[in-house]
Scaffold this motif. Sequence first.
Motif, mmCIF file in Angstrom:
data_model
loop_
_atom_site.group_PDB
_atom_site.id
_atom_site.type_symbol
_atom_site.label_atom_id
_atom_site.label_comp_id
_atom_site.label_asym_id
_atom_site.label_seq_id
_atom_site.Cartn_x
_atom_site.Cartn_y
_atom_site.Cartn_z
ATOM 1 N N ARG A 6 0.838 -1.198 0.000
ATOM 2 C CA ARG A 6 0.000 0.000 0.000
ATOM 3 C C ARG A 6 0.874 1.249 0.000
ATOM 4 N N GLU A 7 1.945 1.247 0.800
ATOM 5 C CA GLU A 7 2.879 2.378 0.802
ATOM 6 C C GLU A 7 3.424 2.609 -0.603
ATOM 7 N N GLY A 8 3.813 1.527 -1.264
ATOM 8 C CA GLY A 8 4.337 1.635 -2.621
ATOM 9 C C GLY A 8 3.321 2.211 -3.588
ATOM 10 N N ASP A 9 2.067 1.795 -3.458
ATOM 11 C CA ASP A 9 1.009 2.319 -4.326
ATOM 12 C C ASP A 9 0.786 3.817 -4.097
ATOM 13 N N ILE A 41 11.955 5.349 -10.045
ATOM 14 C CA ILE A 41 11.559 6.021 -11.282
ATOM 15 C C ILE A 41 12.656 5.689 -12.274
ATOM 16 N N ILE A 42 12.268 5.014 -13.337
ATOM 17 C CA ILE A 42 13.260 4.567 -14.312
ATOM 18 C C ILE A 42 12.936 5.153 -15.683
ATOM 19 N N GLN A 68 12.536 11.853 -1.659
ATOM 20 C CA GLN A 68 12.222 10.687 -0.834
ATOM 21 C C GLN A 68 11.487 11.126 0.429
ATOM 22 N N GLU A 69 11.953 12.190 1.064
ATOM 23 C CA GLU A 69 11.284 12.672 2.279
ATOM 24 C C GLU A 69 9.877 13.174 1.973
ATOM 25 N N LEU A 70 9.705 13.883 0.863
ATOM 26 C CA LEU A 70 8.371 14.346 0.479
ATOM 27 C C LEU A 70 7.445 13.164 0.194
ATOM 28 N N SER A 83 6.805 6.111 7.351
ATOM 29 C CA SER A 83 7.254 5.239 6.270
ATOM 30 C C SER A 83 8.774 5.225 6.199
ATOM 31 N N ARG A 84 9.328 4.066 5.886
ATOM 32 C CA ARG A 84 10.775 3.918 5.652
ATOM 33 C C ARG A 84 11.040 3.667 4.169
ATOM 34 N N LEU A 85 10.109 4.031 3.343
ATOM 35 C CA LEU A 85 10.179 3.836 1.902
ATOM 36 C C LEU A 85 11.507 4.343 1.337
ATOM 37 N N MET A 86 12.056 3.582 0.385
ATOM 38 C CA MET A 86 13.265 3.993 -0.320
ATOM 39 C C MET A 86 12.886 4.378 -1.750
ATOM 40 N N LEU A 87 13.442 5.484 -2.195
ATOM 41 C CA LEU A 87 13.202 5.964 -3.550
ATOM 42 C C LEU A 87 14.516 5.945 -4.314
#
Length: 158
Positions: A6-9, A41-42, A68-70, A83-87
């Motif tokens: 869900r975080e990824g979405d 983002i590729i 990433q922070e935004l 979230s600890r999401l990595m971008l």
Amino acid sequence: MARLEREGDIAADYLEGLLDIADLDGDIDMDVEGDRASVSIIADDDTSVSRSLQKLVGRDGEVLEALQELTRLAVHRETGERSRLMLDIAGFRARRREELAEIGRKAAEEARSTGKPVRLDPMTPFERKVVHDAVKAVGLTSESEGEEPQRRVVVVPA
């Protein structure tokens, strides 16, 4: 796992909107790596697209860190959870991860051969984590010292 997906979405939707506003082309790839969502983002094979995505990386990844922070804030706004999401953008983090692992291995070799601690240049938390993992993989230990933004890895000899 469902929470990370869900975080990824949420992150992908946020980043697609950002790309539209900036009028940039790029595909978004989502994955789950360990205990965190990973969004990239590729660019397709078009080098002009890849160059335009470099604007989102910035000098030494500074813009990437801010994005990433935004993105993490956008996820937090939707989920109410940190979230600890990595971008990653245009493979910058993947390339940087390889460079940092090599820096960690070389520092470990130096610490092992000299018997003295090796202090590396200040790094971001992401960079320090990669170096710590590389040092651990070759059987030595490392620690972080100092305060942000001057926090650095110190490789300790065996």
